[in-house]
Write an enzyme that holds these catalytic residues in place. Structure first.
Site, PDB file in Angstrom:
ATOM      1  N   LYS A 189      55.644  -3.114  65.471  1.00 53.74           N
ATOM      2  CA  LYS A 189      55.524  -3.010  63.819  1.00 53.74           C
ATOM      3  C   LYS A 189      54.339  -1.965  63.624  1.00 53.74           C
ATOM      4  O   LYS A 189      54.578  -1.151  62.603  1.00 53.74           O
ATOM      5  CB  LYS A 189      55.019  -4.447  63.389  1.00 53.74           C
ATOM      6  CG  LYS A 189      56.080  -5.591  63.205  1.00 53.74           C
ATOM      7  CD  LYS A 189      55.576  -7.061  63.114  1.00 53.74           C
ATOM      8  CE  LYS A 189      56.797  -7.901  63.193  1.00 53.74           C
ATOM      9  NZ  LYS A 189      56.073  -9.233  63.067  1.00 53.74           N
ATOM     10  N   GLN A 245      51.016 -12.638  62.689  1.00 50.30           N
ATOM     11  CA  GLN A 245      52.053 -12.628  63.529  1.00 50.30           C
ATOM     12  C   GLN A 245      52.167 -14.151  63.932  1.00 50.30           C
ATOM     13  O   GLN A 245      51.019 -14.842  64.445  1.00 50.30           O
ATOM     14  CB  GLN A 245      51.897 -11.980  64.935  1.00 50.30           C
ATOM     15  CG  GLN A 245      53.109 -11.976  65.976  1.00 50.30           C
ATOM     16  CD  GLN A 245      54.387 -11.412  65.352  1.00 50.30           C
ATOM     17  OE1 GLN A 245      54.538 -10.386  64.854  1.00 50.30           O
ATOM     18  NE2 GLN A 245      55.473 -11.990  65.738  1.00 50.30           N
ATOM     19  N   ASP A 259      55.838 -10.556  54.788  1.00 53.74           N
ATOM     20  CA  ASP A 259      56.779 -11.464  55.441  1.00 53.74           C
ATOM     21  C   ASP A 259      57.591 -12.319  54.501  1.00 53.74           C
ATOM     22  O   ASP A 259      58.649 -12.840  54.928  1.00 53.74           O
ATOM     23  CB  ASP A 259      56.051 -12.273  56.338  1.00 53.74           C
ATOM     24  CG  ASP A 259      56.299 -11.970  57.989  1.00 53.74           C
ATOM     25  OD1 ASP A 259      57.277 -10.960  58.126  1.00 53.74           O
ATOM     26  OD2 ASP A 259      55.368 -12.063  58.794  1.00 53.74           O
TER      27      ASP A 259
END
Ligand code: NDP
Length: 288
Positions: free
Chosen positions: A53, A97, A120
């Site tokens: 990422k 995460q 997200d």
């Protein structure tokens, strides 16, 4: 019949190039977009994801920061860091995460992220926006799947779409997006009585289960578009999807490979959401 390959790697590359252009525009106006990533603990899979990422951001001209917190981090400490990032004007997107260590409740963590920075798309506000057709951030995987379907020229209006899997991050939002596109949607899960009865009706089949090669060619309608979200290891440790590619590709019209299908699209859509967050912020500050 031999299915055409829905090449997620190639499509993701063109999406990343588009993001880089949008980023350059924002940078020229004085503010490149910024993504803050938080990794708690040192799970090897998560560490690799996070590294990807950060690298993707760099290549697309997005500033990224990485907070690496020890596995012993207390929930309050993580929440305090998220609140700081919520207030930080240089940060457009925040990504924590998952999975998190057992002492931390992922739901509380996600709910602490400002919905304006929820790149997200996991916040309840984002899920609610999707459910009610309001603007919000879409979860990256189902968002990427919709882009793949558009690329394949899928005609979704009135089509039979079957989603196998009902997780909050893939299956449910996927079904909602297909519904918004006017497909007739069926959601299957572990308690579905006869899975093949449903999958065989699908013009568009999305598999998001996590079981190696469980969808075989005989479960697929001839000419269907098959999107394989699954990422599994087979008996010999090789990466494979939920769909048995060999038998399915003899029946489907389009099919995503694993790797090289949905995975790269998920990564690309995070960049899209981040640049989108920065553009929204800029528009709202221009409007003030
Ligand atoms: P979850 O484990 O959260 O959900 C799996 C779903 O599959 C559940 O809804 C479960 O049903 C259902 N299921 C399990 N067994 C069966 C069965 N025998 N028949 C029908 N349905 C079944 O997984 P995720 O949604 O997070 O991920 C799914 C897969 O996609 C995984 O392989 C994951 O690694 C991969 N993934 C890939 C991404 C990418 O970028 N390529 C991104 C995210 C995930 P129930 O609800 O009844 O338990």
């Amino acid at each position: 019949m031999s299915a055409k390959i829905l090449d997620g790697a190639a499509l993701a590359q063109s999406i990343r190039a588009d993001v880089a252009q949008r980023t350059a525009k924002l940078a020229a106006a004085g503010r490149a977009p910024g993504l803050a990533v938080i990794l708690v603990g040192d799970d090897p899979g998560s560490t690799i994801y996070v590294r990807h990422k950060v690298k993707d951001c760099e290549e697309a001209g997005i500033r990224s920061t990485l907070d690496r917190l020890p596995a012993s981090t207390a929930q309050q400490q993580l929440l305090a860091r998220i609140r700081e990032l919520n207030e930080d004007d240089t940060v457009d997107g925040i990504l924590v995460q998952l999975p998190l260590p057992p002492q931390i409740d992922p739901f509380t963590v996600i709910e602490t992220i400002s919905p304006a920075k929820d790149v997200d798309g996991f916040h309840v506000a984002s899920a609610g926006a999707l459910m009610t057709g309001q603007p919000g951030f879409l979860p990256c995987t189902p968002y990427g799947v919709m882009r793949l379907l558009a690329h394949a020229g899928a005609r979704l209006r009135g089509a039979e779409a079957v989603v196998v899997g009902r997780s909050n991050i893939v299956g449910k939002p996927q079904a909602m997006l297909l519904l918004q596109a006017d497909a007739t949607v069926t959601i299957c899960h572990s308690r579905t009585r006869d899975l093949a009865v449903h999958t065989r009706r699908a013009d568009v089949l999305v598999a998001a289960v996590g079981r190696a090669r469980m969808i075989t060619g005989d479960m697929i309608k001839p000419g269907a578009i098959v999107v394989d979200v699954g990422m599994n290891r087979d008996e010999s440790g090789r990466l494979c999807g939920d769909v048995d590619f060999e038998s399915a590709s003899r029946v489907a019209s389009w099919i995503t490979p694993v790797p090289g299908g949905v995975g790269p699209m998920t990564r690309a859509m995070l960049l899209v959401n981040t640049v989108e967050a920065a553009e929204r912020k800029q528009e709202s500050s221009d409007g003030n």
